[in-house]
Every structure is written in C-alpha cells, then in structure tokens.
Scaffold this active site. Structure first.
Site, PDB file in Angstrom:
ATOM      1  N   ASN A   9       0.855  -1.183   0.000  1.00 39.11           N
ATOM      2  CA  ASN A   9       0.000   0.000   0.000  1.00 39.11           C
ATOM      3  C   ASN A   9       0.899   1.244   0.000  1.00 39.11           C
ATOM      4  OD1 ASN A   9      -1.781   2.060   0.487  1.00 39.11           O
ATOM      5  ND2 ASN A   9      -2.438   1.352   2.513  1.00 39.11           N
ATOM      6  N   TRP A  10       0.990   1.873  -1.150  1.00 39.98           N
ATOM      7  CA  TRP A  10       1.891   3.030  -1.271  1.00 39.98           C
ATOM      8  C   TRP A  10       1.325   4.277  -0.591  1.00 39.98           C
ATOM      9  CZ3 TRP A  10       3.735   2.974  -7.140  1.00 39.98           C
ATOM     10  CH2 TRP A  10       4.565   1.862  -7.334  1.00 39.98           C
ATOM     11  N   LYS A  11       0.069   4.243  -0.207  1.00 41.53           N
ATOM     12  CA  LYS A  11      -0.595   5.410   0.406  1.00 41.53           C
ATOM     13  C   LYS A  11      -0.397   6.635  -0.498  1.00 41.53           C
ATOM     14  CE  LYS A  11      -0.244   3.150   4.825  1.00 41.53           C
ATOM     15  NZ  LYS A  11      -0.114   3.231   6.270  1.00 41.53           N
ATOM     16  N   HIS A  95      -9.631   0.987   5.075  1.00 44.29           N
ATOM     17  CA  HIS A  95      -8.358   1.257   5.743  1.00 44.29           C
ATOM     18  C   HIS A  95      -8.577   2.277   6.871  1.00 44.29           C
ATOM     19  CE1 HIS A  95      -4.258   2.470   6.529  1.00 44.29           C
ATOM     20  NE2 HIS A  95      -3.876   1.365   5.898  1.00 44.29           N
ATOM     21  N   GLU A  97      -6.929   4.683   7.853  1.00 46.65           N
ATOM     22  CA  GLU A  97      -6.672   6.089   7.507  1.00 46.65           C
ATOM     23  C   GLU A  97      -7.871   6.691   6.783  1.00 46.65           C
ATOM     24  OE1 GLU A  97      -2.873   5.500   5.610  1.00 46.65           O
ATOM     25  OE2 GLU A  97      -2.010   4.942   7.537  1.00 46.65           O
ATOM     26  N   GLU A 174      -5.322  -5.077  10.655  1.00 47.80           N
ATOM     27  CA  GLU A 174      -4.375  -3.969  10.782  1.00 47.80           C
ATOM     28  C   GLU A 174      -4.661  -3.207  12.080  1.00 47.80           C
ATOM     29  OE1 GLU A 174      -2.342  -2.608   6.950  1.00 47.80           O
ATOM     30  OE2 GLU A 174      -4.131  -1.412   7.201  1.00 47.80           O
ATOM     31  N   GLY A 180       2.466   2.371  10.915  1.00 47.47           N
ATOM     32  CA  GLY A 180       3.387   3.500  10.796  1.00 47.47           C
ATOM     33  C   GLY A 180       4.111   3.852  12.084  1.00 47.47           C
ATOM     34  N   SER A 219       3.485  -2.039  10.404  1.00 52.04           N
ATOM     35  CA  SER A 219       4.945  -2.053  10.611  1.00 52.04           C
ATOM     36  C   SER A 219       5.593  -3.382  10.228  1.00 52.04           C
ATOM     37  CB  SER A 219       5.280  -1.679  12.070  1.00 52.04           C
ATOM     38  OG  SER A 219       4.851  -0.367  12.356  1.00 52.04           O
ATOM     39  N   GLY A 240       2.858  -1.040   4.361  1.00 51.22           N
ATOM     40  CA  GLY A 240       2.840   0.377   4.029  1.00 51.22           C
ATOM     41  C   GLY A 240       4.248   0.871   3.735  1.00 51.22           C
ATOM     42  N   GLY A 241       4.885   1.489   4.712  1.00 48.13           N
ATOM     43  CA  GLY A 241       6.190   2.139   4.533  1.00 48.13           C
ATOM     44  C   GLY A 241       7.219   1.278   3.823  1.00 48.13           C
TER      45      GLY A 241
HETATM   46  P1  13P Z   1       2.995   0.485   7.752  1.00 45.04           P
HETATM   47  O1  13P Z   1       3.529  -0.788   7.158  1.00 45.04           O
HETATM   48  O2  13P Z   1       3.716   1.707   7.290  1.00 45.04           O
HETATM   49  O3  13P Z   1       2.885   0.369   9.244  1.00 45.04           O
HETATM   50  O4  13P Z   1       1.500   0.660   7.201  1.00 45.04           O
HETATM   51  C1  13P Z   1       0.629  -0.407   7.285  1.00 45.04           C
HETATM   52  C2  13P Z   1      -0.584  -0.087   6.510  1.00 45.04           C
HETATM   53  O5  13P Z   1      -1.340   0.781   6.861  1.00 45.04           O
HETATM   54  C3  13P Z   1      -0.810  -0.845   5.262  1.00 45.04           C
HETATM   55  O6  13P Z   1      -2.079  -0.627   4.759  1.00 45.04           O
END
Ligand code: 13P
Length: 258
Positions: A9-11, A95, A97, A174, A180, A219, A240-241
């Site tokens: 997930n590149w956000k 998600h 977010e 999640e 994050g 994470s 994510g990251g």
């Molecule tokens: P991180 O891997 O940056 O913690 O993000 C997880 C996430 O929200 C994937 O959708």
C-alpha cells in the site's frame, strides 16, 4: 493450502519517476519470490502507470479505496467499474486512515462499518476482490475491545452478502496502533486475532473460513516478516512504509515464500 499474498500500500506517496524506479526494482527481482501473490496499491492517479508496468508480470494491482455508489454525481470518487476497466484484481476497503477521514464527519462505528460493507458489495459486483481492513484503535486495544471490533465488522459483512462472498475476499488485520509506528504486533498476538477471525467465519461455513486469506498489516518490515508469516493463520502482509523500498519489499515477498 492457502497461497500467501503480500500487498504493498503506497498510500499518498510517489511520483512518475520514483514509481518507475520502485517498480523496476521489484520486477528485476521477481524470480526470487515465485510462490506468493503480490499486489501493488498506488495512488489512483498512477494506476495506469502501474498497470502498464505490471501487465504480464504476474503481479497484480488495485486502488486504496472505491466508492460505495455505482456511478454519477460523486465528485472525486472512483467506481468499481473503473477499477475493472484498469485491470485491478483487488481493492483496499476500510483502511483505518480512510476511516479516520470519515470519522471527522462524526460518523459512528456502526455507520462506518456499513459504508465498508456497501463498498465491499460494490467491489464484488464488478468481480474485483476486496481486501477488507479491520483493526482496533489504541484506545480499543487498551480497553480489551479487539475481538468486539473485529467481530462487529465481520458480522455485518456476512449479514449483508452471505458467508460465501468471503470466498472472493481477503481480510487484513491492521491494528491501528501498529500502523506507521514501527511497533508491529507480535506474531503471537496477531495469530490470536487471525484465528479468532477465522473461527468467526467458520461458525457460518468452515470451508470458506479455511480458504480465506487473512493478512497482517502494521509495521511489517524485511526483518520481522518471516516470524509473522510463519504463524498458521497469517497468510501474508499488507505493507505500508516498507513497500516504498524495492529491496525491503522484495525481502518481505521472499519471507512469504518460505
Ligand atoms: P505500515 O507498514 O507503514 O505500518 O503501514 C501499514 C498499513 O497501513 C498498510 O495498509
């Protein structure tokens, strides 16, 4: 045997040039992770770029959200049919977010879960596999409400579309406190929640529950992926990251193969 899935997930990150570098870096190493499904979720404006790069690569792609409505006057929204048009195999739904943005509208959990269920139904009607994100906030975690939060959404999904629809669905646990923060859930904690989710589905239909892919997100990095993925009910990761770095992401994909 469930095949693992690793989703990146590149956000809201990337640009045309950096996306090309990242995709090239992943594709150059794709022979090192063959027994795992891999999917990339760019910002929607880069969907076509990702589609062109990944077509015929064996990797899949999708968007980070979709509208619960079919079409029409919904400025800024993306429909399930549009995802299909761009070859998306998956779509992320619910998600935390995104929930956070909705929560600014002061919608309660019940309404939020129903919006997720409506989006879920819309994805299914177009044959795009929904990846439903579920997880508790830090406050819910601290007060022991994890199972309640997870069960509430699962029950709504099953009630709205029936348990069999979950056969085309991926779940992603999640925990919001792990996203994050660099503070992943322990493999044991995640396993316990995943097992609870699978059992909740199994109460309706054991075969569907056994075939259901349940990803862990929060994470996930190259060096903690293997112990997480070695758990019996963890079928891969939603990353994510670490999905923004080709080598790190490839390491996670490799961890899902072993
Ligand atoms: P991180 O891997 O940056 O913690 O993000 C997880 C996430 O929200 C994937 O959708």
């Amino acid at each position: 045997m469930r095949k693992p899935l690793v989703a990146g997930n590149w956000k809201m990150n990337g640009n045309s040039a950096s996306n090309t570098l990242l995709l090239d870096g992943i594709l150059a190493q794709k022979n090192t992770f063959t027994s795992v499904d891999v999917a990339i979720f760019p910002s929607a404006v880069y969907l076509h770029q990702v589609q062109i790069a990944l077509e015929r690569s064996g990797l899949s792609w999708g968007t980070q959200n979709l509208s619960q409505f079919r079409q029409g006057a919904y400025t800024g929204e993306i429909s399930a049919a549009m995802l299909k048009d761009f070859g998306c195999k998956y779509v992320l739904i619910g998600h935390s977010e995104r929930r956070g943005l909705y929560a600014e509208l002061n919608l309660d959990h019940f309404v939020l879960d129903h919006i997720v269920a409506d989006k879920y139904e819309m994805a299914l009607t177009e044959g795009v596999s929904p990846i439903i994100c579920i997880g508790e906030t830090p406050e819910e975690h601290a007060t022991g409400q994890t199972e309640e939060v997870v069960a509430r959404l699962l029950d709504i999904l099953i009630k709205q579309n029936g348990v069999k629809a979950l056969a085309q669905t991926v779940l992603a646990y999640e925990p919001v406190w792990a996203i994050g923060t660099g503070k992943s859930a322990t493999p044991e904690w995640a396993q316990e929640v995943h097992s609870f989710m699978r059992e909740r589905v199994a109460k309706h239909d054991r075969a569907t529950a056994e075939s259901l892919q349940i990803l862990y997100g929060g994470s996930v990095k190259g060096d903690n992926a293997a112990p997480l993925f070695s758990m019996p009910d963890i079928d891969g990761g939603l990353v994510g990251g670490a999905s923004l770095d080709a080598d790190e992401f490839v390491k996670i994909c490799q961890a899902a193969c072993s």
